[in-house]
Write an enzyme that holds these catalytic residues in place. Structure first.
Site, PDB file in Angstrom:
ATOM      1  N   GLN A 123      39.535  39.002  41.834  1.00  0.00           N
ATOM      2  CA  GLN A 123      39.363  38.321  43.147  1.00  0.00           C
ATOM      3  C   GLN A 123      41.065  38.710  43.243  1.00  0.00           C
ATOM      4  O   GLN A 123      42.295  38.828  42.731  1.00  0.00           O
ATOM      5  CB  GLN A 123      39.814  37.415  42.413  1.00  0.00           C
ATOM      6  CG  GLN A 123      39.926  35.914  43.344  1.00  0.00           C
ATOM      7  CD  GLN A 123      39.831  34.357  42.377  1.00  0.00           C
ATOM      8  OE1 GLN A 123      40.323  34.492  40.903  1.00  0.00           O
ATOM      9  NE2 GLN A 123      39.514  33.469  42.833  1.00  0.00           N
ATOM     10  N   GLY A 124      41.139  38.820  45.629  1.00  0.00           N
ATOM     11  CA  GLY A 124      41.983  38.749  45.932  1.00  0.00           C
ATOM     12  C   GLY A 124      42.402  37.964  46.449  1.00  0.00           C
ATOM     13  O   GLY A 124      42.281  37.853  47.317  1.00  0.00           O
ATOM     14  N   TYR A 125      43.458  37.172  45.917  1.00  0.00           N
ATOM     15  CA  TYR A 125      44.032  35.507  46.393  1.00  0.00           C
ATOM     16  C   TYR A 125      45.382  36.063  46.037  1.00  0.00           C
ATOM     17  O   TYR A 125      46.024  35.774  48.099  1.00  0.00           O
ATOM     18  CB  TYR A 125      43.253  34.780  45.395  1.00  0.00           C
ATOM     19  CG  TYR A 125      41.937  33.822  45.870  1.00  0.00           C
ATOM     20  CD1 TYR A 125      40.737  34.907  45.807  1.00  0.00           C
ATOM     21  CD2 TYR A 125      41.609  32.665  45.348  1.00  0.00           C
ATOM     22  CE1 TYR A 125      39.523  34.532  47.023  1.00  0.00           C
ATOM     23  CE2 TYR A 125      40.376  32.691  45.330  1.00  0.00           C
ATOM     24  CZ  TYR A 125      39.132  33.280  46.715  1.00  0.00           C
ATOM     25  OH  TYR A 125      38.227  32.443  46.570  1.00  0.00           O
ATOM     26  N   SER A 126      45.998  36.430  45.442  1.00  0.00           N
ATOM     27  CA  SER A 126      47.295  35.648  45.207  1.00  0.00           C
ATOM     28  C   SER A 126      48.737  36.678  45.877  1.00  0.00           C
ATOM     29  O   SER A 126      48.021  38.021  45.600  1.00  0.00           O
ATOM     30  CB  SER A 126      47.858  35.432  43.493  1.00  0.00           C
ATOM     31  OG  SER A 126      47.821  34.171  43.506  1.00  0.00           O
ATOM     32  N   SER A 158      43.334  40.202  38.143  1.00  0.00           N
ATOM     33  CA  SER A 158      43.451  40.105  36.870  1.00  0.00           C
ATOM     34  C   SER A 158      41.782  41.062  36.259  1.00  0.00           C
ATOM     35  O   SER A 158      40.762  41.025  37.670  1.00  0.00           O
ATOM     36  CB  SER A 158      42.216  38.805  35.975  1.00  0.00           C
ATOM     37  OG  SER A 158      43.449  37.961  35.749  1.00  0.00           O
ATOM     38  N   GLU A 241      34.756  28.441  40.255  1.00  0.00           N
ATOM     39  CA  GLU A 241      35.713  28.850  38.902  1.00  0.00           C
ATOM     40  C   GLU A 241      35.297  27.463  37.933  1.00  0.00           C
ATOM     41  O   GLU A 241      35.746  28.507  36.719  1.00  0.00           O
ATOM     42  CB  GLU A 241      36.564  29.630  39.460  1.00  0.00           C
ATOM     43  CG  GLU A 241      37.439  30.068  38.420  1.00  0.00           C
ATOM     44  CD  GLU A 241      38.922  30.626  39.162  1.00  0.00           C
ATOM     45  OE1 GLU A 241      39.366  31.241  38.103  1.00  0.00           O
ATOM     46  OE2 GLU A 241      39.459  29.598  39.951  1.00  0.00           O
ATOM     47  N   SER A 364      47.719  26.249  40.165  1.00  0.00           N
ATOM     48  CA  SER A 364      49.573  25.305  39.075  1.00  0.00           C
ATOM     49  C   SER A 364      48.784  24.081  38.873  1.00  0.00           C
ATOM     50  O   SER A 364      48.142  23.463  39.877  1.00  0.00           O
ATOM     51  CB  SER A 364      50.084  25.662  39.741  1.00  0.00           C
ATOM     52  OG  SER A 364      50.476  25.059  40.910  1.00  0.00           O
ATOM     53  N   GLU A 366      50.900  21.710  39.665  1.00  0.00           N
ATOM     54  CA  GLU A 366      52.052  21.070  40.602  1.00  0.00           C
ATOM     55  C   GLU A 366      49.979  20.928  41.244  1.00  0.00           C
ATOM     56  O   GLU A 366      49.806  19.888  42.718  1.00  0.00           O
ATOM     57  CB  GLU A 366      52.615  21.890  41.571  1.00  0.00           C
ATOM     58  CG  GLU A 366      53.807  21.631  39.964  1.00  0.00           C
ATOM     59  CD  GLU A 366      53.732  22.389  38.899  1.00  0.00           C
ATOM     60  OE1 GLU A 366      54.604  22.141  38.082  1.00  0.00           O
ATOM     61  OE2 GLU A 366      53.142  23.394  39.295  1.00  0.00           O
TER      62      GLU A 366
END
Length: 381
Positions: A123-126, A158, A241, A364, A366
Protein backbone atom coordinates in the site's frame (compact mmCIF):
# COMPACT_ATOMS: atom_id res chain seq x y z
CA UNK A 1 -23.13 -22.42 9.23
CA UNK A 2 -22.15 -25.37 11.44
CA UNK A 3 -21.50 -27.48 8.33
CA UNK A 4 -19.28 -24.76 6.85
CA UNK A 5 -17.28 -24.41 10.07
CA UNK A 6 -16.79 -28.17 10.16
CA UNK A 7 -15.59 -28.13 6.54
CA UNK A 8 -13.10 -25.33 7.33
CA UNK A 9 -11.82 -27.07 10.47
CA UNK A 10 -11.42 -30.38 8.67
CA UNK A 11 -9.46 -28.84 5.79
CA UNK A 12 -7.20 -26.81 8.08
CA UNK A 13 -6.59 -29.78 10.36
CA UNK A 14 -5.68 -32.04 7.45
CA UNK A 15 -3.11 -29.66 5.97
CA UNK A 16 -1.73 -28.10 9.17
CA UNK A 17 -1.20 -31.55 10.68
CA UNK A 18 0.32 -32.72 7.40
CA UNK A 19 2.66 -31.11 4.90
CA UNK A 20 2.35 -27.64 6.44
CA UNK A 21 2.71 -28.59 10.10
CA UNK A 22 5.94 -26.57 10.28
CA UNK A 23 4.05 -23.45 9.14
CA UNK A 24 1.62 -23.38 12.06
CA UNK A 25 1.79 -20.06 13.90
CA UNK A 26 4.35 -18.42 11.61
CA UNK A 27 4.20 -14.72 10.80
CA UNK A 28 2.04 -11.91 12.09
CA UNK A 29 2.76 -8.40 13.43
CA UNK A 30 6.44 -8.05 14.23
CA UNK A 31 7.11 -11.53 12.80
CA UNK A 32 6.50 -11.09 9.08
CA UNK A 33 10.08 -12.22 8.44
CA UNK A 34 9.19 -15.76 9.49
CA UNK A 35 8.85 -18.46 6.84
CA UNK A 36 7.95 -16.26 3.88
CA UNK A 37 8.48 -18.99 1.27
CA UNK A 38 6.46 -21.63 3.11
CA UNK A 39 3.71 -19.10 3.80
CA UNK A 40 3.68 -18.15 0.12
CA UNK A 41 3.26 -21.83 -0.77
CA UNK A 42 0.47 -22.02 1.80
CA UNK A 43 -1.22 -18.98 0.24
CA UNK A 44 -1.25 -20.71 -3.14
CA UNK A 45 -2.65 -23.89 -1.60
CA UNK A 46 -5.44 -21.85 -0.01
CA UNK A 47 -6.21 -20.30 -3.39
CA UNK A 48 -6.21 -23.65 -5.15
CA UNK A 49 -8.64 -25.05 -2.57
CA UNK A 50 -10.94 -22.01 -2.82
CA UNK A 51 -10.25 -20.64 0.66
CA UNK A 52 -9.13 -17.16 -0.44
CA UNK A 53 -11.33 -14.21 -1.37
CA UNK A 54 -14.47 -15.96 -0.12
CA UNK A 55 -16.73 -12.93 -0.47
CA UNK A 56 -15.78 -12.21 -4.07
CA UNK A 57 -18.16 -13.16 -6.91
CA UNK A 58 -17.62 -16.66 -8.28
CA UNK A 59 -16.72 -15.27 -11.69
CA UNK A 60 -13.56 -13.75 -10.16
CA UNK A 61 -12.57 -16.80 -8.12
CA UNK A 62 -14.58 -16.21 -4.96
CA UNK A 63 -17.45 -18.12 -3.38
CA UNK A 64 -20.07 -15.38 -3.09
CA UNK A 65 -19.84 -16.07 0.65
CA UNK A 66 -22.03 -14.07 3.00
CA UNK A 67 -20.44 -11.83 5.61
CA UNK A 68 -21.31 -14.40 8.28
CA UNK A 69 -19.55 -17.13 6.30
CA UNK A 70 -16.46 -14.95 5.87
CA UNK A 71 -16.40 -14.28 9.62
CA UNK A 72 -16.65 -18.02 10.26
CA UNK A 73 -13.61 -18.68 8.07
CA UNK A 74 -11.48 -15.97 9.68
CA UNK A 75 -12.36 -17.17 13.18
CA UNK A 76 -11.65 -20.84 12.41
CA UNK A 77 -8.43 -19.88 10.65
CA UNK A 78 -7.23 -18.00 13.71
CA UNK A 79 -8.32 -20.76 16.11
CA UNK A 80 -6.30 -23.27 14.08
CA UNK A 81 -3.18 -21.08 14.46
CA UNK A 82 -2.72 -21.16 10.71
CA UNK A 83 0.19 -19.06 9.40
CA UNK A 84 -0.33 -15.33 8.92
CA UNK A 85 -1.47 -14.61 5.38
CA UNK A 86 1.07 -13.10 2.98
CA UNK A 87 -1.71 -12.09 0.58
CA UNK A 88 -3.91 -10.20 3.02
CA UNK A 89 -3.25 -6.76 1.47
CA UNK A 90 -4.30 -8.07 -1.93
CA UNK A 91 -7.35 -9.92 -0.70
CA UNK A 92 -8.49 -7.50 1.99
CA UNK A 93 -7.65 -4.09 0.53
CA UNK A 94 -6.96 -3.78 -3.18
CA UNK A 95 -9.18 -6.71 -4.22
CA UNK A 96 -12.46 -5.28 -2.86
CA UNK A 97 -11.46 -1.85 -4.19
CA UNK A 98 -10.94 -3.23 -7.70
CA UNK A 99 -14.31 -4.97 -7.45
CA UNK A 100 -15.95 -1.67 -6.50
CA UNK A 101 -14.16 0.76 -8.81
CA UNK A 102 -12.30 -1.27 -11.43
CA UNK A 103 -13.20 -1.71 -15.07
CA UNK A 104 -14.01 -5.20 -16.29
CA UNK A 105 -10.57 -5.38 -17.89
CA UNK A 106 -8.91 -4.43 -14.59
CA UNK A 107 -10.94 -7.04 -12.71
CA UNK A 108 -9.90 -9.76 -15.16
CA UNK A 109 -6.26 -8.71 -14.97
CA UNK A 110 -5.73 -8.15 -11.25
CA UNK A 111 -8.20 -10.29 -9.31
CA UNK A 112 -7.31 -13.86 -10.41
CA UNK A 113 -3.59 -13.61 -9.47
CA UNK A 114 -4.60 -12.33 -6.01
CA UNK A 115 -7.07 -15.17 -5.54
CA UNK A 116 -4.45 -17.75 -6.61
CA UNK A 117 -1.75 -16.25 -4.38
CA UNK A 118 0.46 -15.49 -7.37
CA UNK A 119 0.82 -11.71 -6.96
CA UNK A 120 1.42 -9.87 -3.69
CA UNK A 121 0.54 -6.23 -3.02
CA UNK A 122 1.62 -3.34 -0.81
CA UNK A 123 0.00 0.00 0.00
CA UNK A 124 1.60 3.27 -1.18
CA UNK A 125 -0.18 5.83 0.99
CA UNK A 126 1.96 7.42 3.74
CA UNK A 127 4.82 9.82 3.01
CA UNK A 128 7.40 11.51 5.27
CA UNK A 129 5.25 14.66 5.43
CA UNK A 130 1.88 12.98 4.93
CA UNK A 131 1.36 10.13 7.34
CA UNK A 132 -2.05 10.28 8.98
CA UNK A 133 -2.76 13.40 6.89
CA UNK A 134 -3.10 11.48 3.64
CA UNK A 135 -4.46 14.50 1.78
CA UNK A 136 -0.98 16.05 2.00
CA UNK A 137 0.71 13.56 -0.34
CA UNK A 138 3.29 15.03 -2.73
CA UNK A 139 4.23 12.01 -4.83
CA UNK A 140 3.47 13.06 -8.40
CA UNK A 141 2.51 11.24 -11.56
CA UNK A 142 2.52 12.69 -15.07
CA UNK A 143 0.82 11.07 -18.05
CA UNK A 144 3.40 10.62 -20.81
CA UNK A 145 1.96 8.93 -23.86
CA UNK A 146 0.41 5.67 -22.72
CA UNK A 147 2.15 5.59 -19.32
CA UNK A 148 2.10 7.35 -15.97
CA UNK A 149 5.57 8.47 -14.82
CA UNK A 150 5.81 8.55 -11.03
CA UNK A 151 8.21 10.52 -8.82
CA UNK A 152 8.16 10.70 -5.03
CA UNK A 153 8.60 8.79 -1.79
CA UNK A 154 6.39 6.55 0.33
CA UNK A 155 7.19 5.40 3.85
CA UNK A 156 6.05 2.73 6.33
CA UNK A 157 5.16 0.56 3.33
CA UNK A 158 4.47 -2.86 4.82
CA UNK A 159 5.80 -5.86 2.85
CA UNK A 160 7.05 -3.70 -0.05
CA UNK A 161 10.19 -5.85 -0.17
CA UNK A 162 8.17 -8.92 -1.19
CA UNK A 163 5.36 -7.24 -3.15
CA UNK A 164 4.83 -7.49 -6.90
CA UNK A 165 2.48 -4.49 -7.09
CA UNK A 166 1.72 -1.34 -5.11
CA UNK A 167 -1.42 0.80 -5.13
CA UNK A 168 -0.11 4.37 -5.01
CA UNK A 169 -1.88 7.62 -4.19
CA UNK A 170 -0.24 10.28 -6.35
CA UNK A 171 -0.98 13.90 -7.27
CA UNK A 172 -1.78 13.95 -10.99
CA UNK A 173 -3.14 17.47 -11.36
CA UNK A 174 -0.41 20.15 -11.09
CA UNK A 175 -1.25 22.86 -8.58
CA UNK A 176 -3.96 20.81 -6.89
CA UNK A 177 -4.18 20.74 -3.11
CA UNK A 178 -5.47 18.50 -0.38
CA UNK A 179 -8.11 15.96 -1.50
CA UNK A 180 -8.38 17.24 -5.06
CA UNK A 181 -6.21 16.16 -7.97
CA UNK A 182 -5.19 12.78 -6.56
CA UNK A 183 -5.25 9.52 -8.51
CA UNK A 184 -5.14 5.90 -7.42
CA UNK A 185 -2.48 4.12 -9.51
CA UNK A 186 -1.56 0.43 -9.72
CA UNK A 187 2.22 0.25 -10.06
CA UNK A 188 4.51 -2.77 -10.70
CA UNK A 189 7.37 -2.93 -8.17
CA UNK A 190 9.96 -4.89 -10.17
CA UNK A 191 11.21 -2.16 -12.49
CA UNK A 192 13.91 0.51 -12.79
CA UNK A 193 12.93 3.62 -10.88
CA UNK A 194 11.67 1.78 -7.80
CA UNK A 195 14.04 1.56 -4.81
CA UNK A 196 13.05 -0.20 -1.59
CA UNK A 197 14.87 0.41 1.70
CA UNK A 198 13.86 -1.65 4.77
CA UNK A 199 13.23 0.19 8.05
CA UNK A 200 14.41 -1.54 11.22
CA UNK A 201 11.68 -1.56 13.88
CA UNK A 202 11.96 -1.61 17.67
CA UNK A 203 11.36 -5.36 17.45
CA UNK A 204 14.61 -5.73 15.50
CA UNK A 205 12.75 -6.86 12.36
CA UNK A 206 12.01 -5.01 9.12
CA UNK A 207 8.57 -5.66 7.71
CA UNK A 208 7.99 -2.15 6.44
CA UNK A 209 10.04 0.04 4.15
CA UNK A 210 10.76 3.31 2.46
CA UNK A 211 9.91 3.23 -1.26
CA UNK A 212 11.40 5.75 -3.69
CA UNK A 213 9.87 6.32 -7.13
CA UNK A 214 12.25 7.98 -9.57
CA UNK A 215 10.63 7.89 -12.98
CA UNK A 216 8.82 4.61 -12.30
CA UNK A 217 6.15 3.77 -14.85
CA UNK A 218 2.79 2.11 -15.12
CA UNK A 219 0.31 1.82 -17.96
CA UNK A 220 -2.16 4.69 -18.45
CA UNK A 221 -4.97 2.19 -17.96
CA UNK A 222 -3.72 1.30 -14.46
CA UNK A 223 -5.65 4.05 -12.72
CA UNK A 224 -8.47 2.85 -10.49
CA UNK A 225 -11.51 5.08 -10.79
CA UNK A 226 -11.26 8.31 -12.73
CA UNK A 227 -8.02 10.34 -12.75
CA UNK A 228 -8.31 12.98 -10.04
CA UNK A 229 -10.84 10.91 -8.07
CA UNK A 230 -8.23 9.06 -6.04
CA UNK A 231 -9.35 10.36 -2.66
CA UNK A 232 -12.74 8.67 -2.88
CA UNK A 233 -11.18 5.38 -3.95
CA UNK A 234 -8.50 5.59 -1.24
CA UNK A 235 -11.12 6.11 1.47
CA UNK A 236 -13.01 3.04 0.28
CA UNK A 237 -9.83 0.98 0.63
CA UNK A 238 -9.39 2.13 4.24
CA UNK A 239 -12.93 1.00 4.97
CA UNK A 240 -12.27 -2.46 3.56
CA UNK A 241 -9.16 -2.67 5.74
CA UNK A 242 -11.46 -3.04 8.74
CA UNK A 243 -13.77 -5.75 7.44
CA UNK A 244 -14.59 -9.33 8.39
CA UNK A 245 -10.99 -10.32 9.19
CA UNK A 246 -11.07 -8.18 12.35
CA UNK A 247 -13.02 -10.93 14.13
CA UNK A 248 -10.24 -13.37 13.31
CA UNK A 249 -7.77 -10.79 14.61
CA UNK A 250 -9.58 -10.87 17.95
CA UNK A 251 -8.94 -14.60 18.27
CA UNK A 252 -5.25 -13.70 18.22
CA UNK A 253 -5.88 -11.04 20.85
CA UNK A 254 -7.55 -13.65 23.06
CA UNK A 255 -4.51 -15.88 22.70
CA UNK A 256 -2.20 -13.01 23.66
CA UNK A 257 -4.36 -12.14 26.65
CA UNK A 258 -4.26 -15.76 27.83
CA UNK A 259 -0.45 -15.64 27.63
CA UNK A 260 -0.43 -12.48 29.76
CA UNK A 261 -2.66 -14.15 32.39
CA UNK A 262 -0.49 -17.28 32.39
CA UNK A 263 2.62 -15.16 32.94
CA UNK A 264 0.93 -13.17 35.71
CA UNK A 265 0.17 -16.39 37.57
CA UNK A 266 3.72 -17.68 37.10
CA UNK A 267 5.40 -14.48 38.32
CA UNK A 268 2.91 -13.84 41.13
CA UNK A 269 1.73 -10.60 39.51
CA UNK A 270 -1.85 -11.86 39.65
CA UNK A 271 -1.72 -11.42 43.46
CA UNK A 272 -1.15 -7.68 43.05
CA UNK A 273 -4.62 -6.08 43.40
CA UNK A 274 -3.82 -3.27 40.95
CA UNK A 275 -2.53 -5.65 38.26
CA UNK A 276 -5.42 -8.03 38.90
CA UNK A 277 -7.86 -5.16 38.33
CA UNK A 278 -6.09 -4.29 35.06
CA UNK A 279 -6.34 -7.93 33.93
CA UNK A 280 -10.07 -8.03 34.64
CA UNK A 281 -10.63 -4.73 32.88
CA UNK A 282 -8.67 -5.97 29.84
CA UNK A 283 -10.81 -9.14 29.72
CA UNK A 284 -14.03 -7.11 29.84
CA UNK A 285 -12.84 -4.73 27.13
CA UNK A 286 -11.94 -7.65 24.89
CA UNK A 287 -15.52 -8.92 25.16
CA UNK A 288 -16.86 -5.43 24.38
CA UNK A 289 -14.55 -5.32 21.35
CA UNK A 290 -16.15 -8.46 19.93
CA UNK A 291 -19.70 -7.21 20.47
CA UNK A 292 -18.88 -3.91 18.78
CA UNK A 293 -17.25 -5.73 15.86
CA UNK A 294 -20.36 -7.86 15.38
CA UNK A 295 -22.50 -4.72 15.39
CA UNK A 296 -20.22 -3.13 12.78
CA UNK A 297 -20.34 -6.27 10.64
CA UNK A 298 -24.12 -6.02 10.45
CA UNK A 299 -23.84 -2.48 9.08
CA UNK A 300 -21.15 -3.56 6.61
CA UNK A 301 -23.49 -6.19 5.18
CA UNK A 302 -25.75 -3.34 4.07
CA UNK A 303 -23.14 -1.90 1.69
CA UNK A 304 -19.78 -0.09 1.44
CA UNK A 305 -17.99 0.50 4.77
CA UNK A 306 -18.83 3.80 6.41
CA UNK A 307 -17.06 6.01 8.96
CA UNK A 308 -18.35 3.90 11.85
CA UNK A 309 -15.53 1.41 11.19
CA UNK A 310 -13.21 4.03 12.69
CA UNK A 311 -14.75 3.26 16.08
CA UNK A 312 -13.52 -0.32 15.85
CA UNK A 313 -10.01 0.67 14.79
CA UNK A 314 -9.72 3.23 17.58
CA UNK A 315 -10.99 0.77 20.18
CA UNK A 316 -8.85 -2.25 19.31
CA UNK A 317 -5.62 -0.30 18.79
CA UNK A 318 -5.90 1.53 22.12
CA UNK A 319 -6.83 -1.74 23.88
CA UNK A 320 -3.95 -3.65 22.30
CA UNK A 321 -1.42 -1.00 23.30
CA UNK A 322 -2.65 -1.21 26.89
CA UNK A 323 -2.35 -5.00 26.72
CA UNK A 324 1.28 -4.60 25.65
CA UNK A 325 1.95 -2.39 28.66
CA UNK A 326 0.22 -4.93 30.90
CA UNK A 327 2.34 -7.69 29.37
CA UNK A 328 5.48 -5.90 30.50
CA UNK A 329 4.07 -5.19 33.94
CA UNK A 330 3.23 -8.83 34.73
CA UNK A 331 6.72 -9.97 33.68
CA UNK A 332 8.39 -7.74 36.23
CA UNK A 333 12.13 -7.35 35.88
CA UNK A 334 12.48 -10.28 33.48
CA UNK A 335 10.57 -8.26 30.90
CA UNK A 336 13.48 -5.81 30.70
CA UNK A 337 16.04 -8.40 29.61
CA UNK A 338 16.27 -10.09 26.20
CA UNK A 339 16.33 -13.89 26.18
CA UNK A 340 19.67 -13.99 24.39
CA UNK A 341 22.05 -12.18 22.04
CA UNK A 342 21.83 -10.14 20.03
CA UNK A 343 18.18 -9.20 20.60
CA UNK A 344 15.99 -12.25 21.15
CA UNK A 345 12.60 -11.08 22.37
CA UNK A 346 9.99 -13.26 24.00
CA UNK A 347 6.36 -13.07 22.83
CA UNK A 348 5.26 -10.56 25.46
CA UNK A 349 8.22 -8.25 24.88
CA UNK A 350 7.47 -8.29 21.15
CA UNK A 351 3.80 -7.60 21.92
CA UNK A 352 4.75 -4.55 23.99
CA UNK A 353 7.09 -3.07 21.39
CA UNK A 354 4.97 -3.72 18.30
CA UNK A 355 1.71 -2.57 19.89
CA UNK A 356 3.21 0.91 20.37
CA UNK A 357 2.57 1.38 16.65
CA UNK A 358 -1.07 0.21 16.73
CA UNK A 359 -2.43 3.67 17.48
CA UNK A 360 -0.43 5.18 14.60
CA UNK A 361 -0.60 2.88 11.57
CA UNK A 362 -3.76 2.44 9.45
CA UNK A 363 -4.94 5.83 10.69
CA UNK A 364 -3.76 7.34 13.97
CA UNK A 365 -6.08 7.54 16.97
CA UNK A 366 -6.23 11.33 16.62
CA UNK A 367 -7.41 11.04 13.01
CA UNK A 368 -9.93 8.33 13.92
CA UNK A 369 -11.42 10.57 16.59
CA UNK A 370 -11.79 13.38 14.04
CA UNK A 371 -13.50 11.03 11.57
CA UNK A 372 -15.91 9.79 14.23
CA UNK A 373 -16.67 13.35 15.36
CA UNK A 374 -17.16 14.86 11.90
CA UNK A 375 -18.51 12.03 9.74
CA UNK A 376 -20.42 9.90 12.28
CA UNK A 377 -21.59 12.41 14.88
CA UNK A 378 -21.88 15.36 12.52
CA UNK A 379 -19.84 17.73 14.71
CA UNK A 380 -18.19 20.78 13.15
CA UNK A 381 -14.58 20.57 11.98
Amino acid sequence: MTTLREEIRSWLREHLDGEFSHARGLGGPGREHEGHEVRLAWERLLGEAGWTCLGWPKEYGGRDATLEEQVAFHEEYALAQAPARVGHIGEGLIGPTVLEYGTEEQKRRFLPPIQRGEELWCQGYSEPDAGSDLAGVQTRAVLSGDEWVITGQKVWTSLAHVADWCFVIARTEPGSQRHRGLSYLLVPMDQPGVEIRPIVQMTGTSEFNEVFFDGARTAAANVLGAPGDGWRVAMATLGYERGASTLGQQIGFQREFAKVVETARRTGASEDPVLRDRLVRSWLELRIMRLNALRTMSSLSAGEPGPEVSIGKLYWSEWHRRLGELAQAVQGREGLVADGPPYDLNDLQRLFLFSRADTIYAGSSEIQRNIIAERTLGLPR
